[in-house]
Design a protein around this motif. Structure first.
Motif, PDB file in Angstrom:
ATOM      1  N   GLU A  80       2.666  -9.879   1.897  1.00 24.08           N
ATOM      2  CA  GLU A  80       1.566  -9.941   2.855  1.00 24.08           C
ATOM      3  C   GLU A  80       0.910  -8.567   2.931  1.00 24.08           C
ATOM      4  O   GLU A  80       1.585  -7.559   3.158  1.00 24.08           O
ATOM      5  CB  GLU A  80       2.094 -10.353   4.223  1.00 24.08           C
ATOM      6  CG  GLU A  80       1.008 -10.456   5.280  1.00 24.08           C
ATOM      7  CD  GLU A  80       1.564 -10.880   6.621  1.00 24.08           C
ATOM      8  OE1 GLU A  80       0.802 -10.842   7.600  1.00 24.08           O
ATOM      9  OE2 GLU A  80       2.752 -11.230   6.682  1.00 24.08           O
ATOM     10  N   ALA A  81      -0.397  -8.525   2.730  1.00 27.63           N
ATOM     11  CA  ALA A  81      -1.124  -7.256   2.683  1.00 27.63           C
ATOM     12  C   ALA A  81      -2.019  -7.119   3.900  1.00 27.63           C
ATOM     13  O   ALA A  81      -2.696  -8.075   4.302  1.00 27.63           O
ATOM     14  CB  ALA A  81      -1.959  -7.166   1.403  1.00 27.63           C
ATOM     15  N   THR A  82      -2.011  -5.934   4.472  1.00 28.84           N
ATOM     16  CA  THR A  82      -2.899  -5.609   5.589  1.00 28.84           C
ATOM     17  C   THR A  82      -3.539  -4.256   5.315  1.00 28.84           C
ATOM     18  O   THR A  82      -3.001  -3.437   4.571  1.00 28.84           O
ATOM     19  CB  THR A  82      -2.147  -5.568   6.925  1.00 28.84           C
ATOM     20  OG1 THR A  82      -1.066  -4.616   6.825  1.00 28.84           O
ATOM     21  CG2 THR A  82      -1.598  -6.936   7.275  1.00 28.84           C
ATOM     22  N   LEU A  83      -4.677  -4.024   5.963  1.00 32.26           N
ATOM     23  CA  LEU A  83      -5.455  -2.814   5.720  1.00 32.26           C
ATOM     24  C   LEU A  83      -5.798  -2.167   7.054  1.00 32.26           C
ATOM     25  O   LEU A  83      -6.180  -2.846   8.004  1.00 32.26           O
ATOM     26  CB  LEU A  83      -6.739  -3.167   4.959  1.00 32.26           C
ATOM     27  CG  LEU A  83      -7.578  -2.015   4.429  1.00 32.26           C
ATOM     28  CD1 LEU A  83      -6.938  -1.441   3.173  1.00 32.26           C
ATOM     29  CD2 LEU A  83      -8.983  -2.496   4.098  1.00 32.26           C
TER      30      LEU A  83
ATOM     31  N   HIS B 172      -1.113  -1.740   3.397  1.00 31.34           N
ATOM     32  CA  HIS B 172       0.305  -2.007   3.630  1.00 31.34           C
ATOM     33  C   HIS B 172       0.658  -3.329   2.948  1.00 31.34           C
ATOM     34  O   HIS B 172       0.013  -4.346   3.190  1.00 31.34           O
ATOM     35  CB  HIS B 172       0.614  -2.108   5.124  1.00 31.34           C
ATOM     36  CG  HIS B 172       0.122  -0.947   5.926  1.00 31.34           C
ATOM     37  ND1 HIS B 172       0.926   0.119   6.266  1.00 31.34           N
ATOM     38  CD2 HIS B 172      -1.103  -0.677   6.447  1.00 31.34           C
ATOM     39  CE1 HIS B 172       0.219   0.985   6.970  1.00 31.34           C
ATOM     40  NE2 HIS B 172      -1.009   0.525   7.099  1.00 31.34           N
ATOM     41  N   ILE B 173       1.695  -3.304   2.124  1.00 33.57           N
ATOM     42  CA  ILE B 173       2.158  -4.515   1.454  1.00 33.57           C
ATOM     43  C   ILE B 173       3.632  -4.684   1.783  1.00 33.57           C
ATOM     44  O   ILE B 173       4.449  -3.817   1.477  1.00 33.57           O
ATOM     45  CB  ILE B 173       1.960  -4.445  -0.070  1.00 33.57           C
ATOM     46  CG1 ILE B 173       0.505  -4.163  -0.415  1.00 33.57           C
ATOM     47  CG2 ILE B 173       2.418  -5.739  -0.722  1.00 33.57           C
ATOM     48  CD1 ILE B 173       0.251  -4.013  -1.891  1.00 33.57           C
ATOM     49  N   SER B 174       3.967  -5.794   2.414  1.00 31.76           N
ATOM     50  CA  SER B 174       5.356  -6.068   2.764  1.00 31.76           C
ATOM     51  C   SER B 174       5.764  -7.379   2.123  1.00 31.76           C
ATOM     52  O   SER B 174       5.029  -8.369   2.163  1.00 31.76           O
ATOM     53  CB  SER B 174       5.535  -6.155   4.282  1.00 31.76           C
ATOM     54  OG  SER B 174       4.717  -7.169   4.819  1.00 31.76           O
ATOM     55  N   ALA B 175       6.955  -7.381   1.548  1.00 32.84           N
ATOM     56  CA  ALA B 175       7.459  -8.574   0.884  1.00 32.84           C
ATOM     57  C   ALA B 175       8.977  -8.596   1.007  1.00 32.84           C
ATOM     58  O   ALA B 175       9.631  -7.564   1.026  1.00 32.84           O
ATOM     59  CB  ALA B 175       7.065  -8.601  -0.590  1.00 32.84           C
ATOM     60  N   SER B 176       9.520  -9.791   1.094  1.00 30.15           N
ATOM     61  CA  SER B 176      10.970  -9.970   1.145  1.00 30.15           C
ATOM     62  C   SER B 176      11.351 -11.029   0.130  1.00 30.15           C
ATOM     63  O   SER B 176      10.968 -12.189   0.269  1.00 30.15           O
ATOM     64  CB  SER B 176      11.427 -10.382   2.540  1.00 30.15           C
ATOM     65  OG  SER B 176      12.820 -10.544   2.584  1.00 30.15           O
TER      66      SER B 176
ATOM     67  N   GLU C 117       3.114   1.470   1.142  1.00 27.88           N
ATOM     68  CA  GLU C 117       1.782   1.857   1.600  1.00 27.88           C
ATOM     69  C   GLU C 117       1.067   2.575   0.470  1.00 27.88           C
ATOM     70  O   GLU C 117       1.673   3.385  -0.255  1.00 27.88           O
ATOM     71  CB  GLU C 117       1.866   2.770   2.825  1.00 27.88           C
ATOM     72  CG  GLU C 117       2.416   2.091   4.061  1.00 27.88           C
ATOM     73  CD  GLU C 117       2.391   3.002   5.278  1.00 27.88           C
ATOM     74  OE1 GLU C 117       2.083   4.212   5.083  1.00 27.88           O
ATOM     75  OE2 GLU C 117       2.670   2.533   6.383  1.00 27.88           O
ATOM     76  N   PHE C 118      -0.234   2.302   0.336  1.00 24.58           N
ATOM     77  CA  PHE C 118      -1.031   2.901  -0.714  1.00 24.58           C
ATOM     78  C   PHE C 118      -2.379   3.340  -0.137  1.00 24.58           C
ATOM     79  O   PHE C 118      -2.923   2.693   0.763  1.00 24.58           O
ATOM     80  CB  PHE C 118      -1.281   1.910  -1.859  1.00 24.58           C
ATOM     81  CG  PHE C 118      -0.025   1.356  -2.473  1.00 24.58           C
ATOM     82  CD1 PHE C 118       0.662   2.063  -3.440  1.00 24.58           C
ATOM     83  CD2 PHE C 118       0.478   0.131  -2.058  1.00 24.58           C
ATOM     84  CE1 PHE C 118       1.811   1.558  -4.002  1.00 24.58           C
ATOM     85  CE2 PHE C 118       1.630  -0.381  -2.607  1.00 24.58           C
ATOM     86  CZ  PHE C 118       2.304   0.335  -3.585  1.00 24.58           C
TER      87      PHE C 118
END
Length: 365
Positions: free
Chosen positions: A228-231, A281-285, A55-56
């Motif tokens: 995948e980025a969400t705001l 929010h940036i989530s990656a696998s 998270e940023f």
């Protein structure tokens, strides 16, 4: 009787000496065994897919934000806009003193009139000289002089024409107009201020696509576009907006050592406004599985990162690994160890391959 007692005493002395010798050897063996088996804290290695959910803090910015400036120098006499005001392309936003510009325009108009009259006279002289030469009443030199005078007059006329256009443009440039639809985000000049040509006067955020501006750490910058980025807005935490990386700075900030990034907001609505604070929010696998080990487990003496692996008999083996990423209190490594191998997690700098160890287990890595 004396001989019998003497024999018993001798036998007891021999047995005592033998027992004493055995006890000494046993104690030394125990000490040697205790010294050879160094206790080490180990934990089993467990492979798992990399989870890089981060998270940023982000700020909502426009994709295009430009500084509007006068194309000529002068003194600002009026500013028509304030911060936060919406403008349309072509709307006046500031003005310069036009007195000197009007004088220049009048001067260029006068020169244009004079050049036009001179050209008319030169063209007439050239025509008469040509007629006289055709009838043989004048010399060729006179015709040549008339033609040269006509060319010079036409050149002066064209120059005066361009001077009038430049003066007209300069007078028009005295009024600064918005270059696009948008919102005024900053005013950089005030009435009475003398500005140079091109000096920023008003900053306008162009209407259109909005973006989230963030600063990414070095360890995460390369993977920012893969996840995948969400705001989510701080003022509206229930709403989630999809985002996509559009721009990543190729160089880190010299002070913060972070990389500036811009994420386009794919589904904006009226709730998003310029300057708002948000959380990205940036989530990656990643496909490559890794083992998370404490930083204290990494052994590196100049030959690359390695781990101490312990087998079931307490034997040590130094195995090289690939360092994938460093985190706050752990390191993600790959290769070198198998799932379930016991890894030394403390005191690795005091070990060598010839050391026999006694395993003290802890929870899985």
């Amino acid at each position: 009787m004396l001989n019998y007692r003497s024999s018993l005493y001798a036998l007891a002395a021999v047995l005592t000496a033998a027992l004493a010798g055995c006890d000494g050897k046993g104690e030394r063996a125990a000490q040697e065994s205790e010294q050879g088996e160094r206790p080490v804290l180990v934990a089993p290695a467990r492979y798992a897919a990399q989870s890089q959910a981060r998270e940023f803090v982000a700020t909502i910015r426009p994709r295009v934000e430009s500084d509007q400036g006068f194309r000529i120098a002068g003194k600002v006499v009026k500013r028509f806009v304030e911060v936060g005001q919406r403008v349309k392309a072509g709307d006046p936003i500031a003005a310069l003193d036009e007195q000197d510009l009007r004088l220049q325009k009048e001067q260029s108009d006068a020169e244009f009139t004079a050049a036009r009259v001179a050209q008319t006279q030169a063209v007439a002289d050239e025509r008469r000289a040509a007629e006289l030469r055709a009838k043989g009443w004048t010399a060729q030199a006179a015709l040549d002089r008339a033609r040269a005078g006509g060319e010079e007059a036409r050149g002066r006329f064209r120059r005066a024409e361009r001077a009038v256009e430049l003066a007209r443009n300069a007078l028009d440039y005295a009024t600064l107009r918005a270059g696009a639809d948008g919102v005024v985000t900053q005013t950089l000049v005030d009435p009475g201020q003398v500005v140079a040509a091109g000096q920023p006067a008003v900053r306008i955020a162009h209407a259109g696509e909005l973006e989230a501006a963030v600063a990414l750490p070095e360890a995460f910058a390369a993977a920012a576009g893969k996840g995948e980025a969400t705001l989510t807005l701080w003022s509206k935490p229930g709403a989630v907006y999809r985002a996509k990386l559009r721009e990543l700075s190729p160089a880190a900030d010299p002070v913060t050592r972070t990389f500036a990034a811009r994420f386009s907001i794919l589904n904006p609505d009226a709730a998003i406004a310029l300057g708002m604070s948000a959380t990205l929010h940036i989530s990656a696998s990643d496909a490559q599985p890794v083992v998370s080990v404490p930083l204290s487990a990494i052994y590196n003496q100049g030959a690359g990162p390695s781990l101490w692996k312990v087998d079931g008999e307490g034997n040590l083996q130094l195995v090289p690994v690939t360092l994938v990423r460093l985190e706050a209190d752990a390191a993600l490594v790959a290769g070198g160890v198998k799932d379930g191998d016991n890894i030394v997690v403390l005191g690795v700098h005091k070990l060598d391959p010839n050391t026999k160890v006694r395993v003290i287990s802890r929870q899985s890595l």
